[in-house]
Motif scaffolding. Structure first.
Motif, mmCIF file in Angstrom:
data_model
loop_
_atom_site.group_PDB
_atom_site.id
_atom_site.type_symbol
_atom_site.label_atom_id
_atom_site.label_comp_id
_atom_site.label_asym_id
_atom_site.label_seq_id
_atom_site.Cartn_x
_atom_site.Cartn_y
_atom_site.Cartn_z
ATOM 1 N N SER A 153 0.830 -1.202 0.000
ATOM 2 C CA SER A 153 0.000 0.000 0.000
ATOM 3 C C SER A 153 0.865 1.253 0.000
ATOM 4 O O SER A 153 2.043 1.221 0.372
ATOM 5 C CB SER A 153 -0.897 0.006 1.232
ATOM 6 N N ARG A 253 -4.666 -0.186 3.668
ATOM 7 C CA ARG A 253 -4.345 -0.489 2.280
ATOM 8 C C ARG A 253 -5.037 0.483 1.319
ATOM 9 O O ARG A 253 -5.092 0.242 0.124
ATOM 10 C CB ARG A 253 -4.742 -1.916 1.948
ATOM 11 N N ARG A 254 -5.592 1.583 1.837
ATOM 12 C CA ARG A 254 -6.268 2.536 0.969
ATOM 13 C C ARG A 254 -5.269 3.394 0.222
ATOM 14 O O ARG A 254 -4.123 3.528 0.617
ATOM 15 C CB ARG A 254 -7.239 3.381 1.788
ATOM 16 N N GLU A 255 -5.734 4.035 -0.839
ATOM 17 C CA GLU A 255 -4.848 4.803 -1.707
ATOM 18 C C GLU A 255 -4.450 6.152 -1.130
ATOM 19 O O GLU A 255 -3.463 6.734 -1.543
ATOM 20 C CB GLU A 255 -5.514 5.010 -3.076
#
Length: 300
Positions: A153, A253-255
């Motif tokens: 990530s 794990r987000r952008e």
């Protein structure tokens, strides 16, 4: 990741003093500003102005005491203090940004699954968009090494860069850890057979080796030791970091950073803290794209 200032939330407790020591110790590496912040909880406003005045007076005295303590420590030259009011963790979170390290102490240490739910340090990590350091009131002089959880990530890449910078600054070993128990898409793999588990281990080693090679180019002088584990990553990281100077984890794990959203690994780590821990949130999208191209952000 360039840390330009450290903001320490103080409340007069022993963990608060531990957070002050930690922040000043890290800030003096680069002569970085340290700001002590005492937040008078405005929930007292419901009980009348006289009590508000009493609370404010107590908060001012507490802050003066904490400033005096901080100035007694070596390396506290660039120090100032602020007295604010509001909901403490919400106010502290609002002061943070991508190049500000928020620092708080905590009583929460050891494996007490579920007992720390709702703790203020967890709330701060949940609300912040920049890095947050959570420091337990434990002896730190014998701790050595930096441990970092590695995933694919943007937050994980930023966490690895910060961990490498810390290892370089403190002339200590960097331990990189990756779990093969979950796929890049988050699918649980622990029920797979021995042959598949071995395949997943090899995949995790290859991905970890690529991440390590990237940070070696930016910090060629540090010693790096890599570990692939099959246990849940939060449990493994707390166990491996039990004697470490600091543990660094990405938030999710987000952008990009999303206030109010904390990933499961960071959540598990903070619930069962065993060492000073830094939660690194996903950088802005432009920075995330740069990280994906293999460039690093070095603390100056």
């Amino acid at each position: 990741m360039e840390i330009r200032r450290y903001i320490v939330g103080v409340d007069g407790s022993l963990p608060s003093r531990a957070a002050i020591r930690w922040a000043i110790g890290h800030a003096r590496e680069h002569d970085t500003e340290v700001i002590l912040v005492q937040v008078a909880d405005d929930e007292w406003g419901a009980v009348g102005t006289e009590l508000i005045d009493e609370v404010d007076s107590g908060a001012r005295q507490l802050l003066q005491d904490e400033v005096a303590y901080a100035r007694s420590l070596e390396g506290a030259a660039g120090l100032r203090a602020e007295l604010l009011s509001g909901s403490p963790m919400t106010v502290l979170a609002s002061l943070g940004d991508t190049d500000t390290m928020l620092v708080v102490g905590t009583h929460k240490t050891g494996f007490h699954y579920g007992r720390a739910f709702g703790s203020r340090s967890l709330q701060l990590a949940n609300l912040a968009v920049g890095p947050v350091a959570i420091v337990p009131d434990t002896e730190s002089r014998l701790r050595r090494g930096v441990v970092v959880g590695v995933d694919d990530s943007p937050a994980g890449s930023a966490a690895l860069d910060l961990a490498a910078d810390l290892a370089c600054d403190h002339h200590c070993e960097l331990i990189t850890v990756r779990s093969s128990g979950a796929s890049p898409r988050g699918t649980d793999r622990r029920d797979a057979g021995p042959e598949l588990l071995s395949q997943y281990d090899d995949e995790a080693r290859n991905l970890l080796a690529a991440a390590v090679e990237r940070v070696r180019r930016s910090q060629p002088g540090i010693t790096i030791r890599s570990r692939v584990v099959r246990r849940p990553p939060g449990t493994a990281l707390n166990d491996i970091a039990r004697g470490a100077e600091v543990l660094v984890v990405g938030d999710s794990r987000r952008e990009q950073a999303q206030p109010g959203v904390l990933g499961s690994v960071a959540y598990d780590v903070l619930l069962n803290l065993t060492s000073p821990t830094i939660v690194v949130h996903a950088p802005p999208m432009a920075a995330a794209a740069t990280l994906a191209e293999g460039e690093s952000h070095v603390v100056r």
